[in-house]
Enzyme design. Structure first.
Site, PDB file in Angstrom:
ATOM      1  N   GLU A 170       0.837  -1.190   0.000  1.00  0.00           N
ATOM      2  CA  GLU A 170       0.000   0.000   0.000  1.00  0.00           C
ATOM      3  C   GLU A 170       0.880   1.251   0.000  1.00  0.00           C
ATOM      4  OE1 GLU A 170      -3.949   1.482   2.362  1.00  0.00           O
ATOM      5  OE2 GLU A 170      -2.184   1.101   3.579  1.00  0.00           O
ATOM      6  N   ALA A 209       1.940  -0.274  11.203  1.00  0.00           N
ATOM      7  CA  ALA A 209       1.127  -1.472  10.991  1.00  0.00           C
ATOM      8  C   ALA A 209       0.451  -1.381   9.638  1.00  0.00           C
ATOM      9  CB  ALA A 209       0.087  -1.617  12.104  1.00  0.00           C
ATOM     10  N   GLU A 262      -2.883  -3.415   7.382  1.00  0.00           N
ATOM     11  CA  GLU A 262      -4.070  -4.233   7.598  1.00  0.00           C
ATOM     12  C   GLU A 262      -4.261  -5.351   6.582  1.00  0.00           C
ATOM     13  OE1 GLU A 262      -5.514  -0.660   5.036  1.00  0.00           O
ATOM     14  OE2 GLU A 262      -4.101  -0.998   6.670  1.00  0.00           O
ATOM     15  N   ASN A 263      -3.220  -5.790   5.871  1.00  0.00           N
ATOM     16  CA  ASN A 263      -3.375  -6.826   4.845  1.00  0.00           C
ATOM     17  C   ASN A 263      -4.386  -7.886   5.281  1.00  0.00           C
ATOM     18  OD1 ASN A 263      -1.058  -5.684   3.422  1.00  0.00           O
ATOM     19  ND2 ASN A 263       0.179  -6.681   4.987  1.00  0.00           N
ATOM     20  N   HIS A 317      -7.350  -0.646  15.392  1.00  0.00           N
ATOM     21  CA  HIS A 317      -7.370   0.104  14.137  1.00  0.00           C
ATOM     22  C   HIS A 317      -7.242  -0.844  12.944  1.00  0.00           C
ATOM     23  CE1 HIS A 317      -6.382   3.768  11.680  1.00  0.00           C
ATOM     24  NE2 HIS A 317      -5.798   2.844  10.936  1.00  0.00           N
ATOM     25  N   GLU A 318      -6.261  -1.747  13.008  1.00  0.00           N
ATOM     26  CA  GLU A 318      -6.036  -2.645  11.872  1.00  0.00           C
ATOM     27  C   GLU A 318      -7.178  -3.647  11.721  1.00  0.00           C
ATOM     28  OE1 GLU A 318      -3.766  -1.645   9.959  1.00  0.00           O
ATOM     29  OE2 GLU A 318      -3.011  -0.255  11.467  1.00  0.00           O
ATOM     30  N   HIS A 353     -10.041  -2.126   9.962  1.00  0.00           N
ATOM     31  CA  HIS A 353      -9.814  -2.080   8.515  1.00  0.00           C
ATOM     32  C   HIS A 353     -10.342  -3.322   7.800  1.00  0.00           C
ATOM     33  CE1 HIS A 353      -7.765   1.544   7.529  1.00  0.00           C
ATOM     34  NE2 HIS A 353      -6.730   1.337   8.303  1.00  0.00           N
ATOM     35  N   GLU A 367      -9.318   5.094   6.562  1.00  0.00           N
ATOM     36  CA  GLU A 367      -8.445   5.479   7.670  1.00  0.00           C
ATOM     37  C   GLU A 367      -9.205   6.224   8.765  1.00  0.00           C
ATOM     38  OE1 GLU A 367      -5.778   4.166   8.051  1.00  0.00           O
ATOM     39  OE2 GLU A 367      -5.107   3.567   6.064  1.00  0.00           O
TER      40      GLU A 367
END
Length: 990
Positions: free
Chosen positions: A240, A380, A382-383, A415-416, A419, A438
């Site tokens: 990303e 970090a 978020e894959n 947060h991740e 996502h 985001e």
């Protein structure tokens, strides 16, 4: 990606030093890469110096390629070239967006990085790959464009059209006449011998090779680290926003989703991870007889290229199952054995479950892997199915009880995970709406924390971590709109969109939206939005449409306009409004916020008005929501009488994204209430009043005296977070550096110490008796350093003696650890109050520690000495000897930042300028100029400073430095006027 910062709202000195070191390291890396890519920016890797025919850094090992790659004919018949812009005709390759001719449906991707555990790479290593991309043609074309950068195309075929219903068997082959690269727009172009037909599907078969760089954090990269006493290496990916094209040819735009079958070939001693669970493993030999493991993975859901992820590592893991799905945390074997991954493992599953229940949408993948990398610049990523973290924001030492790190880790993990719905399941159509993922991920990280910890001070924490920062960065004339209408971004401009506005302003928009609707309506609209656009893409208007549908289905919440009109007024223009209420007349007005406002400045911009939700309280009671939907409006209900008990505060819980100003009577009423009964005003609003007043005074909206009047009550203030806000606004960095040379310091000292006595006694008792009682008090943990440091700076003997006592106990018996929240302050004053004996002890500890954070703390502490000869020796060590040669902290700049060190560093530079420049580089020298020049107030001082440094700078750098120094001078002149007024007020009120 992970939030820029979530650990508190004022950056400590250690963190500042850490960031400085990281920036320096990044600049060094970019310098190397610039030199490297300067030779290859217009050529594929086959044309790079030394790639394949010499022993240059990026040459492959002297072995045959591990596998033959299919080509349409003999290798010599496939023409692969690079064509600069000025040597090619105009065409779609000149545009920044892909043409709409092809839609990718599926990728079969194989990667083979040549990584062996017994051969640690130098700066780079080679990888090979093959990708078969199934596409559907939407317009007839004889050219194929897809993204590819810094890859060598070794074979290209186009098969098709594919026969539907027969397993996509081919009925033919389309000739590929030529392959060429437009590297300025990052395209690979295939020139075909015949046209592709609309409505038909084809398979592009491409083989390629590329280079993996160390710690580049773009595309594939490798990291060298130490585990179990050995040097080891791993490979990971960061795709990303636009780095998938660095790894494999692809359609690298977020709306071009497809499914992926991924195969990774790796050494048998490594584990390979990707988005999906392992499907199978087999073994193969290369031409040298070496055995390799072939790991295949299950098919992914439809997803964009930026979420594809790969890791090859020799890690261990801990695991648990949540609702039938496995969660694994991967980390260095030492870290796993020490239990450092346990905290993250224990919060991950419940967080997934909470969000699944909240949105009524199950997590889409059968497993989740989370890996802790030795270093990862983005914090970090978020894959989908394989989230990547820097280990500093994922791993927690079980003994680490007295830091805010638990909250930091919980925030970033939440947060991740958020996502997985905002970004992964539903992806923005293009990067100009990156805030849709985001911003909402940043908002829900706090909702997760609040759910699991209902007593968590949610409003104060959101202010501290989010609102405080972004309101200081956002203003009408310079910053960008949250949702940008332009779509043709260069790749470098796309990266810049991942800024404080996408994260913090986006989170603030979500919070404001939730507050003027209600939580049920807010979540209901998001459920509908997520369900409708699952595995697809959305734009901002799609989100507003689902909110409008939810609003139209009920009659309780009535809005003054459509949700689109309301929210577009916030997302389509930069800055935020200042809301001013005249409590005598009830007239409320709005105007754009400007830095250092001048009269009639609103005429300088085309900013329209905002449609502003006003939640407010009167005399302690929450009032009904009103709307300011024009430049000014009268609200008779907001008028107050002469009674001491009649008062108004706007922006309940600071859920609105704006600052609040009052007329003189309004401020006077609030000041009187603070002095008479401060607890009548909630904590969040005591924070708000202080922060708004000082910020507005600094930017010419109100007088500094108005802000200072609000501090009279502080002897009765026992909330450390409020004190933090007061001290952050009063005792600023520039004040600490220079104020002891002015009349302000003794006045401020007398005024503050009298009011600090109560809050100091509370926390000094805790520090002495049982500091561990603070381990769950997040606001105290992020505020204590500022309180302790300020009290010592003001010269309170009790603080100085306690610092010396804690320092001595730690030096004599290291098991007597200094409480983490005040460690920097204690180390600094331990040195300041000591001699060369204490300084040498810290130097010895510095030499023997391997912990980077501790190194930065110690480097700063050693600059706190009051002895010029010690500081001079420190700088001599820094430019000439170990242990500082490998540390990128600019010791000269650290020394120069203190009041005594400023004089010592200035003299030191007279005789050592060349050595300092050689040691730290030109950019670091420029930063040093600003530090040395921080007190300038005249053009003569600027001229003297420029003459001293000019021989070390290029012409463009001289111009930049001159402009910056002029800005510093003007700021100092304004600050002097402000300080003079503060001093006069303090004389009257001390």
């Amino acid at each position: 990606m992970g939030p820029p910062s979530s650990s508190g709202f004022y950056v400590s000195r250690a963190v500042a030093l850490l960031l400085a070191g990281l920036v320096a390291a990044l600049l060094l890396a970019l310098t190397i890469l610039a030199a490297f890519y300067g030779h290859c920016a217009r050529v594929p890797p086959s044309a790079l110096p030394g790639l394949g025919d010499s022993e240059a850094e990026c040459s492959p090992p002297r072995r045959q390629k591990p596998t033959p790659t299919p080509t349409p004919s003999s290798a010599g018949e496939l023409a692969v070239t690079t064509t600069p812009r000025d040597e090619r005709p105009p065409g779609p390759w000149d545009h920044l967006r892909l043409p709409p001719w092809l839609l990718p449906l599926h990728y079969d991707l194989e990667l083979w990085p040549l990584l062996r555990p017994d051969e640690l790479p130098a700066r780079s290593l080679l990888f090979y790959g093959r990708v078969n991309i199934t596409v559907r043609c939407t317009m007839a074309t004889v050219r194929l464009l897809l993204h590819s950068l810094f890859q060598d195309c070794e074979g290209a075929e186009v098969r098709g059209p594919l026969s539907p219903g027969t397993g996509n068997t081919t009925v033919g082959r389309v000739p590929v006449d030529k392959v060429w690269f437009a590297l300025d727009t990052e395209y690979m172009v295939l020139e075909l011998g015949e046209s592709l037909q609309p409505g038909s599907s084809y398979e592009l078969q491409l083989s390629f090779s590329g280079v993996v760089f160390e710690d580049l954090k773009e595309g594939l990269f490798f990291s060298v680290y130490t585990d179990q006493g050995e040097r080891r290496v791993l490979i990971a990916s960061q795709l990303e926003p636009t780095f998938a094209r660095f790894v494999f040819p692809c359609f690298d735009e977020p709306a071009l989703k497809a499914t992926f079958n991924i195969t990774i070939i790796h050494h048998p001693s490594y584990v390979a991870l990707s988005n999906m669970p392992k499907l199978g493993q087999s073994e193969k030999e290369d031409v040298n007889g070496s055995k390799w493991t072939v790991t295949t993975f299950s098919t992914t859901p439809h997803m964009p290229t930026y979420l594809v992820a790969f890791v090859i590592c020799d890690y261990d893991h801990v695991n648990r199952t949540e609702r039938g799905k496995e969660i694994r945390i991967w980390a260095r074997k030492d870290a796993i054995a020490s239990g450092n991954a346990d905290f993250a493992l224990n919060i991950t599953g419940p967080t997934f479950s909470f969000l699944e229940d909240l949105f009524n949408i199950s997590y889409s993948l059968p497993k989740t892997d989370i890996i802790a990398l030795p270093s990862f610049d983005n914090h970090a990523m978020e894959n989908w199915g394989l989230m990547v973290f820097d280990e500093s924001v994922l791993l927690l030492d079980p003994k680490d009880q007295l830091t805010e790190k638990k909250t930091l880790i919980a925030n970033i993990v939440s947060h991740e995970i958020a996502h997985q719905w905002f970004g992964n399941l539903v992806t923005m159509n293009w990067w100009n709406n990156v805030w849709l993922k985001e911003g909402f991920a940043s908002y829900f990280e706090y909702e997760v924390i609040n759910y699991f910890h209902p007593k968590f001070p949610r409003n104060e924490v959101f202010f501290s971590n989010i609102l405080h920062h972004v309101l200081r960065e956002d203003h009408a004339l310079v910053t960008r709109a949250l949702a940008m209408k332009v779509e043709n971004f260069k790749t470098s401009e796309i990266e810049e969109l991942f800024d404080i506005f996408a994260y913090s302003k986006g989170a603030s928009m979500a919070r404001m939206l939730s507050s003027f609707l209600n939580k049920h309506l807010f979540v209901s609209a998001l459920k509908s939005y997520l369900k409708t656009f699952s595995y697809s893409n959305a734009e901002q208007d799609d989100l507003w449409r689902h909110f409008q549908m939810a609003i139209d289905d009920q009659s309780t919440v009535i809005l003054p306009a459509t949700i689109k009109n309301i929210m577009d007024s916030w997302t389509h223009q930069s800055g935020f409004p200042v809301i001013t209420l005249n409590v005598s007349t009830g007239i409320m007005k709005q105007e754009p916020f400007y830095l250092e406002k001048v009269k009639n400045q609103t005429l300088l911009t085309n900013n329209g008005t905002w449609i502003v939700p006003i939640l407010w309280i009167k005399n302690g009671t929450t009032q009904s929501l009103v709307w300011l939907d024009q430049s000014s409006k009268v609200f008779p209900e907001m008028q107050v009488s002469d009674s001491d008990r009649d008062w108004v505060i706007l922006n309940l819980n600071m859920t609105g994204y704006y600052r609040v100003n009052y007329d003189k009577l309004g401020w006077k009423k609030l000041n009187q209430l603070l002095e008479k009964d401060p607890k009548a005003i909630p904590i969040i609003h005591r924070l708000q009043l202080i922060d708004d007043a000082f910020f507005l005074s600094k930017n010419n909206y109100i007088e500094i005296e108005t802000a200072l009047e609000l501090t009279k009550y502080l002897a009765e203030e026992d909330e450390i977070i409020v004190w933090h806000t007061v001290l952050a606004n009063l005792v600023t960095k520039d004040l600490v550096s220079d104020v002891k040379n002015s009349d302000l310091y003794p006045l401020l000292k007398k005024y503050l110490l009298k009011r600090l006595n109560s809050i100091w006694n509370i926390y000094v008792t805790i520090i002495r008796e049982n500091v561990l009682v603070l381990q769950h008090d997040y606001l105290a943990l992020i505020s204590l350093e500022k309180l302790f440091g300020t009290v010592c700076w003001l010269g309170l003997e009790d603080c100085l003696q306690l610092s010396k006592e804690l320092f001595t106990k730690w030096v004599d018996h290291p098991e007597n650890e200094i409480p983490y929240p005040i460690k920097e302050v204690v180390l600094c004053y331990g040195i300041a109050l000591g001699s060369d004996k204490e300084w040498d002890i810290l130097l010895n500890i510095y030499t023997n520690t391997t912990k980077e954070e501790e190194k930065f703390q110690l480097a700063y502490a050693m600059s706190c000495s009051k002895d010029p000869w010690i500081l001079n020796r420190y700088m001599e060590y820094a430019i000439s000897a170990s242990p500082f040669t490998s540390n990128e902290t600019n010791i000269i700049e650290v020394v120069a930042a203190s009041d005594i060190g400023w004089y010592v560093a200035k003299d030191f530079l007279v005789n050592n300028l060349q050595a300092v420049s050689k040691r730290y580089g030109t950019q670091s020298l420029i930063n040093l100029i600003y530090t040395i020049g921080r007190a300038i107030t005249t053009d003569i001082q600027i001229e003297e400073l420029e003459q001293f440094f000019n021989n070390m700078l290029e012409e463009d750098q001289r111009i930049k430095v001159h402009t910056k120094l002029q800005t510093i001078k003007n700021e100092n002149l304004k600050n002097k006027e402000r300080r003079d007024r503060m001093a006069e007020w303090l004389r009257r009120n001390t």
